[in-house]
Structures are given as structure tokens and as C-alpha cells.
Scaffold this active site. Structure first.
Site, PDB file in Angstrom:
ATOM      1  N   SER A   1      36.375  41.943  39.677  1.00 13.32           N
ATOM      2  CA  SER A   1      35.439  42.618  38.784  1.00 13.32           C
ATOM      3  C   SER A   1      34.671  43.743  39.467  1.00 13.32           C
ATOM      4  CB  SER A   1      34.455  41.599  38.207  1.00 13.32           C
ATOM      5  OG  SER A   1      35.170  40.519  37.655  1.00 13.32           O
TER       6      SER A   1
ATOM      7  N   LYS B   1      28.201  39.020  34.323  1.00 10.21           N
ATOM      8  CA  LYS B   1      28.862  40.325  34.396  1.00 10.21           C
ATOM      9  C   LYS B   1      27.904  41.498  34.152  1.00 10.21           C
ATOM     10  CE  LYS B   1      32.995  38.669  35.092  1.00 10.21           C
ATOM     11  NZ  LYS B   1      33.712  38.776  36.367  1.00 10.21           N
TER      12      LYS B   1
ATOM     13  N   HIS C   1      38.977  30.992  35.115  1.00  2.00           N
ATOM     14  CA  HIS C   1      38.808  30.445  36.471  1.00  2.00           C
ATOM     15  C   HIS C   1      38.745  28.924  36.494  1.00  2.00           C
ATOM     16  CE1 HIS C   1      38.587  33.766  39.182  1.00  2.00           C
ATOM     17  NE2 HIS C   1      37.553  34.349  38.609  1.00  2.00           N
TER      18      HIS C   1
END
EC number: 5.4.2.12
Length: 511
Positions: free
Chosen positions: A33, A313, A386
Site C-alpha cells: 500500500s 488506510k 490478509h
């Protein structure tokens, strides 16, 4: 998301999101990311994490830098401690870099070295920890033959010991601190190979979640607690799961847990983990300088910008997007909104996460007509992917779909344009595969679950009522990657991208 696929290939294609396309060393390096959002925002490819460290180690420059000089001041009378993830996963750290650092540090004056290992099982196969520990033990034995007092001092599984992120659970860091600094843990062993093998005998054991252990001598005394006068290096190159430990090691004023003892040490990170917090203040390898990101360019050209995600995020759509820079370029032109992520549970328990809340914030921002760019990240496919829980991941992807629909409907209402893409792969493949692409099975015949990111390209789709009829994806950028998205977005805003940006993916043809 079939609605987006209509009009393919003119308005739907794949772009590379791993390896050299995002500044990582090889095509075997899965994307992540941080580098993904750097590329999306910067519009250029910068040498990243692992690659920066590789260059510094290969050239020997790492040993000439301020960071190494700082830790080497402790080599005469103190111990050098190395803390990090022990695997060749290449997402947070790499075994060969640790091996080179051990060799280099010992050649540059380190006489007593202790390694505090964190087992992986997330970016590599569960159970591979034993082999990595054996490899490291062989290297340390070699150093001992050369007269250097080098051994493993403590360990634990990455998700249970040390490597928490985003201040989700400070107990994870405390467990590591107790073992690494205080030399205290519920499990004591004479060596790390025995420790990992023994702890893995528990039927529920998993490399990611091994309990903390310390290595003790014949009298039961820990062989390597961190004390005054020692040097410490956290050798992970990826930042997100080192920041919390860095705070505990660096900040004198600290209240997240009782450290009991705060040793006076010289601490350096492999890299600086947070550019805004300047954390750690000393580091072995300098970061890429990312200037002139697309976000800065657009704000300076009058584009009001809204960015939103949930905690896990939020930094990606702001800090990483903006070239590893915190805060606003212009607070009058930008608004960043963080929705708190669920804490204290694994993401497969609440796989919908905050997708709908993020979408509603985006919808409101779009319908307010105050912003010309609304940027969001929906983390479901990654965070739930994940966990390896396939049913939960299906729910997660459905939630992300529903969220995208809310946003697209709002774009429809205001006559806007959408760009939908991803920063890397994860949920699109949930099983490990052999070289023929067939699912791999374990010795009991069960399919092996894949919990890591992938090396797959990611889709990018453009559309919306505001998109001019003649706009389509070009055919002459077949190898396009995430870094090509910035110029594409700038074009959609009506701007020409700077000449050193990776080329735009779109062209206008007369219909």
C-alpha cells in the site's frame, strides 16, 4: 464489478502494481500500500524501501552515513541489538539484508551482537520460521568463530509481538518490549531453534502469533536484554509496523504502556519510518525525496480536494499519496477525513469494515460540489484478504462493491468522472499456487491459503457522465503501471502533466 467492465478495452484495462513498476527491486516483489500510493500520487517511479536499502548495502554507503556512525559509538562498550521480521518475504524486511548488515556491522567494529527475531507466516508460508532461524543461527555461529559474541536473544510472532500498527493494540509492542528490553517472557529457551520448534507444537500455533520468548544461558539468565550504552537498529524497511516500537525506543515522554526501564541507547531505524514525526530521528538509509506530487500540483492549480478512508488506510490516501508528507498543501483547498477503524478484533470478524461510512462521506463531498477531486481508499479486499478467511473476504468485496456503487451514483448526479483502481492485489487470489497455477496442498491434502498481497496487475476503469465521448485508454502504453495514473487523472482534470511524469494512459479520439 461488471458495470465497470462495459466499454472494455477503451475504458477498462490492467496496470502493474508490483515490482519495478512501483520502485521495488525485482518482479518477484509483491506490491504494497505504501509504494502503491507513492506511485499513484507521485506519477513517477522512485526507488523504494528494499531497493534503497539494497543500494546502500551494496555500495557500502550505509556504513558511511550519520545513522551508522551514531550507533557505532556504542560498539566499544555496548551491544548492538537488531530487531525485525525474520523472513525473505520482502514486504517488511529481507533475510539477506539482515545477513549483510550483520557481516558489515561486525567488520565495522561491532563486537557483541544480539538479534531479536519476529517470525512471519504472513508474507511467507506458515512454518517457514524454523528454516529462517536455522539459517540465522548458522551465520551467528560463523561470527562467533571469528571472535564476535553474536546470538539470538528473543523472539515472537509478528502479529502478537512488536509489529502492531496504527496504534491498534499497544500490548503487542509491550510483549516485545518485555522480551527485548527487560529480558522477560512467559517462555524461556536455551536457543531460538528449540524455541520456535517447541512453540509450534501447540496445535493452534501459527508463525504470525507465536508467543514471546527469551533465550537464556545455563544459569537461566537472559542473554541479551537491552541496557544503557547499547545500540539498537530496527531492520525492517517498511514503516507501518515499526512506528510504534520506534516511539517506545525513542520518546523519553511515553505513556502507552509502562516500560519499567527506559535504557539510554543509540537507536536508528533501517529507514526513517515517519517523515512528519521525524521518527526515528536517526536512520541508516535516507528516504526517496518525492517532490511535486500530483496532489500538490492540482491544489496549486485551484483543484479543491477531499480525501477519506478509515484509519488503516487513511495515511495512504494522504501521507503516502502526497510523497511521504503529512498535513495539507493548502488547508483552504483540502479536507482530509479519517473514519476510525474497528479495534480489538481481526478484520474477518467485521469484514464490511467502514466501507459504507467512507462511501457516504465521499458521496456527501461529491454532492456538496465543493470539491473537484474526491479520493478514497476502501481497504476491505486487502485487510480481510490478509486474514485468509475466504467467506469473510467475499463479504468484504461485496461491501466494497456496494460502497463503489454509492460513489458512482453520486458522480452520476453531479455529471462527474470516476477512476476506479487498486494499489496492489490481494483478495483476487486466496490460495497458494504451484508453478502450473494449480492450488497447492499441504501434506494433509488441504488447499494452502494465501494471506499475502499478490504480484497481479490491478484493474483501472474510467467513466461517468463527465467523461468526454472520445476519451479512451491508449494502446501504446501496454506496460503501464500505477505511476501512470497521476498523469491520467491530471488529464481528466484538464491539465497537462509535468514532462517527467510517467505518460498518461488516456487519449482523445474523434468519434
Amino acid at each position: 464489478m461488471n458495470s465497470l467492465k462495459q466499454g472494455a478495452p477503451d475504458r477498462w484495462r490492467l496496470v502493474k502494481a508490483h515490482g519495478t513498476a512501483v520502485g521495488l527491486p525485482t518482479e518477484d516483489d509483491m506490491g504494497n500500500s505504501e509504494v502503491g500510493h507513492n506511485a499513484l500520487g507521485a506519477g513517477r517511479i522512485y526507488a523504494q524501501g528494499a531497493k534503497l536499502v539494497d543500494l546502500a548495502l551494496a555500495s557500502g554507503k550505509i556504513y558511511e552515513g550519520e545513522g551508522f556512525k551514531y550507533i557505532s559509538e556504542c560498539f566499544n562498550n555496548g551491544t548492538l541489538h537488531l530487531i525485525g521480521l525474520l523472513s525473505d518475504g520482502g514486504v517488511h524486511s529481507r533475510l539477506d539484508q539482515l545477513q549483510l548488515l550483520l557481516k558489515g556491522a561486525s567488520e565495522h567494529g561491532a563486537k557483541r551482537i544480539r538479534v531479536h527475531i519476529l517470525t512471519d507466516g504472513r508474507d511467507v508460508l506458515d512454518g517457514s520460521s524454523v528454516g529462517f532461524v536455522e539459517t540465522l543461527e548458522n551465520d551467528l555461529a560463523e561470527l562467533r568463530r571469528k571472535g564476535i559474541d553474536a546470538q539470538i536473544a528473543s523472539g515472537g510472532g509478528r502479529m502478537y509481538v512488536t509489529m502492531d500498527r496504527y496504534e491498534n493494540d499497544w500490548n503487542v509492542v509491550k510483549r516485545g518490549w518485555d522480551a527485548q528490553v527487560l529480558g522477560e517472557a512467559p517462555h524461556k529457551f536455551r536457543n531460538a531453534v528449540e524455541a520456535v520448534k517447541k512453540l509450534r507444537e501447540d496445535p493452534k500455533a501459527n508463525d504470525q502469533y507465536l508467543p514471546p520468548f527469551v533465550v537464556v544461558d545455563e544459569s537461566g539468565k537472559p542473554v541479551g536484554p537491552i541496557v544503557d550504552g547499547d545500540a539498537v537498529v530496527t531492520f525492517n524497511f517498511r514503516a507501518d509496523r515499526m512506528v510504534m516500537l520506534a516511539k517506545a525506543l525513542e520518546y523519553e515522554d511515553f505513556d502507552k504502556f509502562d516500560r519499567v526501564r527506559y535504557p539510554k541507547i543509540h537507536y536508528a531505524g533501517m529507514l526513517q519510518y515517519d517523515g512528519e514525526l521525524k521518527l526515528p530521528s536517526r536512520y541508516l538509509v535516507s528516504p526517496p525525496e518525492i517532490e511535486r506530487t500530483s496532489g500538490e500540483y492540482l491544489v496549486h492549480n485551484g483543484v479543491h480536494t477531499f480525501a477519506c478512508s478509515e484509519t488503516v488506510k487513511f495515511g495512504h490516501v494522504t501521507f503516502f499519496w502526497n510523497g511521504n508528507r503529512s498535513g495539507y498543501f493548502n488547508p483552504f483547498m483540502e479536507e482530509y477525513v479519517e473514519i476510525p477503524s474497528d479495534v480489538g478484533i481481526t478484520f474477518n470478524v467485521q469484514p464490511k469494515m467502514k466501507a459504507i461510512e467512507i462511501a457516504e462521506k465521499a458521496r456527501d463531498a461529491i454532492l456538496s460540489r465543493k470539491f473537484q477531486q474526491v479520493r478514497v481508499n476502501l481497504p476491505n479486499g486487502d485487510m480481510v484478504g490478509h486474514t485468509g478467511d475466504i467467506q469473510a473476504t467475499i463479504v468484504a468485496c461485496k461491501a466494497a462493491d456496494d460502497a463503489v456503487k454509492i460513489i458512482l451514483d453520486a458522480i452520476e448526479q453531479v455529471g462527474g468522472i470516476y477512476v476506479v483502481t487498486a494499489d496492489h492485489g490481494n483478495a483476487e487470489d486466496m490460495v497458494k499456487r504451484n508453478k502450473f497455477g494449480e492450488p497447492s496442498k499441504d501434506k494433509n491434502g488441504n488447499v494452502q491459503i494465501l494471506t499475502s498481497h499478490t504480484c497481479q496487475p490491478v484493474p483501472i476503469a474510467i467513466g461517468g457522465p463527465g467523461l468526454a465521448p472520445g476519451v479512451r485508454f491508449r494502446k501504446d502504453v501496454p506496460g503501464g503501471g500505477l505511476a501512470n495514473v497521476a498523469a491520467t487523472v491530471m488529464n481528466l482534470h484538464g491539465f497537462v502533466a509535468p514532462s517527467d511524469y510517467e505518460p498518461s494512459l488516456i487519449e482523445v479520439v474523434d468519434n
